[in-house]
Structures are given as structure tokens and as C-alpha cells.
Write a protein that holds these residues in place. Structure first.
Motif, PDB file in Angstrom:
ATOM      1  N   SER A  16      -5.766   6.343  -7.077  1.00 14.31           N
ATOM      2  CA  SER A  16      -4.560   6.249  -7.907  1.00 14.31           C
ATOM      3  C   SER A  16      -4.102   4.795  -8.021  1.00 14.31           C
ATOM      4  N   HIS A  17      -4.252   4.023  -6.942  1.00 16.20           N
ATOM      5  CA  HIS A  17      -3.854   2.618  -6.996  1.00 16.20           C
ATOM      6  C   HIS A  17      -4.750   1.835  -7.950  1.00 16.20           C
ATOM      7  N   ALA A  18      -6.049   2.147  -7.935  1.00 18.71           N
ATOM      8  CA  ALA A  18      -6.966   1.464  -8.850  1.00 18.71           C
ATOM      9  C   ALA A  18      -6.640   1.820 -10.298  1.00 18.71           C
ATOM     10  N   PHE A  19      -6.298   3.083 -10.545  1.00 18.02           N
ATOM     11  CA  PHE A  19      -5.910   3.489 -11.894  1.00 18.02           C
ATOM     12  C   PHE A  19      -4.667   2.733 -12.348  1.00 18.02           C
ATOM     13  N   CYS A  20      -3.670   2.649 -11.466  1.00 18.18           N
ATOM     14  CA  CYS A  20      -2.433   1.944 -11.812  1.00 18.18           C
ATOM     15  C   CYS A  20      -2.696   0.455 -12.071  1.00 18.18           C
ATOM     16  N   ALA A  21      -3.554  -0.152 -11.244  1.00 21.35           N
ATOM     17  CA  ALA A  21      -3.878  -1.566 -11.434  1.00 21.35           C
ATOM     18  C   ALA A  21      -4.548  -1.778 -12.785  1.00 21.35           C
ATOM     19  N   ARG A  22      -5.453  -0.890 -13.162  1.00 23.68           N
ATOM     20  CA  ARG A  22      -6.131  -1.009 -14.451  1.00 23.68           C
ATOM     21  C   ARG A  22      -5.132  -0.883 -15.593  1.00 23.68           C
ATOM     22  N   LEU A  23      -4.227   0.072 -15.488  1.00 32.15           N
ATOM     23  CA  LEU A  23      -3.222   0.267 -16.524  1.00 32.15           C
ATOM     24  C   LEU A  23      -2.341  -0.966 -16.687  1.00 32.15           C
ATOM     25  N   LEU A  24      -1.909  -1.552 -15.565  1.00 27.78           N
ATOM     26  CA  LEU A  24      -1.031  -2.726 -15.630  1.00 27.78           C
ATOM     27  C   LEU A  24      -1.771  -3.942 -16.181  1.00 27.78           C
ATOM     28  N   ARG A  25      -3.046  -4.051 -15.881  1.00 30.69           N
ATOM     29  CA  ARG A  25      -3.812  -5.179 -16.422  1.00 30.69           C
ATOM     30  C   ARG A  25      -3.995  -5.038 -17.939  1.00 30.69           C
ATOM     31  N   GLU A  26      -4.064  -3.798 -18.407  1.00 32.00           N
ATOM     32  CA  GLU A  26      -4.194  -3.582 -19.838  1.00 32.00           C
ATOM     33  C   GLU A  26      -2.869  -3.742 -20.566  1.00 32.00           C
ATOM     34  N   ARG A  27      -1.761  -3.481 -19.876  1.00 33.77           N
ATOM     35  CA  ARG A  27      -0.444  -3.499 -20.502  1.00 33.77           C
ATOM     36  C   ARG A  27       0.546  -4.364 -19.711  1.00 33.77           C
ATOM     37  N   PRO A  28       0.214  -5.615 -19.462  1.00 30.78           N
ATOM     38  CA  PRO A  28       1.100  -6.437 -18.633  1.00 30.78           C
ATOM     39  C   PRO A  28       2.459  -6.709 -19.280  1.00 30.78           C
TER      40      PRO A  28
END
Length: 265
Positions: A16-28
């Protein structure tokens, strides 16, 4: 299933943390984080958190922060709040109410402690048997020099009184044969614990909690600002920021649903 298998290369597999990190990198921009942020592991987060806590304490003392001054006036060392600060940082989205507990009156409690110790010490053997195996007697022998020092030098400090009372605030076994009157010693101890030690310590801890919360809240805000300044995020940031982004931004939510539409069939 056919649709899912056809899009298998789009599958995201991770924590879940990796998913959240990916999302934030795509939508900073939408998330309000700086691009290129660094993720902290638990060890590095703990190290930075402690550095920030020490820096905050030093600054609060230098600037004479009223909440810190109250805490110090009560005789509470900031180092005693290390664990509380860690807990608050691990629950960044939780608001902890401070309460309104007043400072407990220490004078009658000191008097009750004086009377208790005077009576209990008379029941102790003189000298005590070095081979005695009695928990209450062991506490009493350790308590004696601490009490004498506190009574003469530090009687005005409620934190010192709380430390002394805490020694009697445990369920303790009494072995009668090591006392002049073991039954009387047990009854005296249990009555003091119930009538004096327990009530004072509950009130004292609630009062310290009220004093500590403003300091801990400001320190938590300070550490969050330090993470932003250094463009780093910890695991709690990843979860909380991603959750807020999805909760508050419908466009991001719909775009994510479109990418993973087969998950919602």
C-alpha cells in the motif's frame, strides 16, 4: 477476466505504501508535495524524528515557549516525553484533546506520605535481614534514602512527589515473617495505595498530559515542516497524503478508476 488478462501489463503489484508513493509521484501538484521527494524508511524516520524533537526542545527553551515553561515548572523533563512524541508522529491524523485537569494540591499528599512512612518504617526490622525476600520490604529499603533527600531538598516539586508515590502504586506481595508485624504493614501499604497514591497519580498524570499536549502538538508540526523542507516523506505521510488526495480530488479519483476499471467491476 478476459479484460483483466488483456491489460495484465498494467497490473500494479506492491505494498500500500508503494502504491501511495507511485500515486504521489504521478500527481505531486494535486497532492501538494514537491516532485522528486525521498521516502524515509523506519530507521531514518526515527533518526530524523529524534533530531527534530531535540531541536524543537532547544528552540522552545530559547524562545521561552509558555507551554514548555509550564512543563518545566511542573518538574517534567522533556526527555520523558520521547515515547509520547513518537506515538503522536505515528498518528499524524489524530487530534489529541488536552483536557482541563488542574494541578493537584501536593501539601496534603506530602503530609499523608510523611505519616505513612513514619508508621511503616516502625514496622521494619532493625536491621533488616539481608536474606529477606519480601517485595514490600525491598521497596521500603530503596525508598528510604530517596524520601529523605526529597523531603529536605525537593519537597516543592510535584514531579518528585509523583516519583516517590509511584513506588507504592504497584500490586506488591508482603511476606509477613520479614516484618515486626507483617499484617499491619500490608494493611498500611494497601490503604495508602488506595487512598493516597492512586488518586494523586491519576490526577497528576492527567495534569501533565494537559501540559504536554501543546508542546507535543507544536513539535509534531515542527517535524512535519522539517520533512517538507528537506523534501522527504515517511510512511505515514504516504498514506495520509494519498488518502487526502483521493478523498478531496474527484478528477484524480476518476482517473485512477479509469486506469484500473477492471478492479471495480
Amino acid at each position: 477476466l478476459d479484460t483483466a488478462l488483456g491489460d495484465i501489463e498494467r497490473l500494479f503489484a506492491g505494498t500500500s505504501h508503494a502504491f501511495c508513493a507511485r500515486l504521489l509521484r504521478e500527481r505531486p501538484v494535486e497532492a501538494g508535495v514537491a516532485p522528486g521527494f525521498e521516502e524515509l524508511d523506519d530507521v531514518e524516520d526515527a533518526r530524523r524524528r529524534m533530531v527534530a524533537w531535540r531541536d524543537f526542545i532547544a528552540r522552545a527553551r530559547a524562545e521561552r515557549l509558555p507551554a514548555m515553561a509550564e512543563l518545566q515548572a511542573a518538574g517534567v523533563r522533556p526527555a520523558a516525553l520521547d515515547g509520547a512524541f513518537r506515538t503522536m508522529c505515528e498518528h499524524q491524523d489524530v487530534e489529541f484533546p488536552a483536557g482541563d485537569e488542574a494541578k493537584p494540591d501536593i501539601d496534603p499528599v506530602w503530609k499523608a506520605l510523611d505519616v505513612f512512612w513514619n508508621r511503616l518504617s516502625r514496622l521494619m526490622p532493625n536491621p533488616p535481614d539481608p536474606g529477606a525476600k519480601c517485595n514490600l520490604l525491598a521497596i521500603a529499603l530503596e525508598f528510604a534514602p530517596q524520601y529523605e533527600f526529597a523531603r529536605r531538598r525537593r519537597r516543592e516539586q510535584p514531579a518528585v512527589l509523583a516519583d516517590l508515590l509511584d513506588k507504592w502504586n504497584k500490586k506488591t506481595k508482603v511476606t509477613f515473617k520479614w516484618w515486626k508485624d507483617g499484617e499491619a504493614a500490608r494493611d498500611l501499604y494497601e490503604q495508602f495505595k488506595t487512598d493516597v497514591a492512586d488518586p494523586f497519580l491519576r490526577a497528576w498524570r492527567q495534569y501533565v498530559y494537559r501540559l504536554a499536549l501543546p508542546v507535543l502538538n507544536e513539535a509534531r508540526t515542527f517535524y512535519a515542516a522539517e520533512r517538507r523542507r528537506h523534501n522527504v516523506v515517511n510512511y505515514v505521510d504516504l498514506l495520509s497524503v494519498a488518502a487526502r488526495l483521493l478523498r478531496e480530488n474527484g478528477d484524480v479519483r476518476r482517473a485512477l478508476q479509469a486506469r484500473f476499471r477492471w478492479l471495480f467491476i
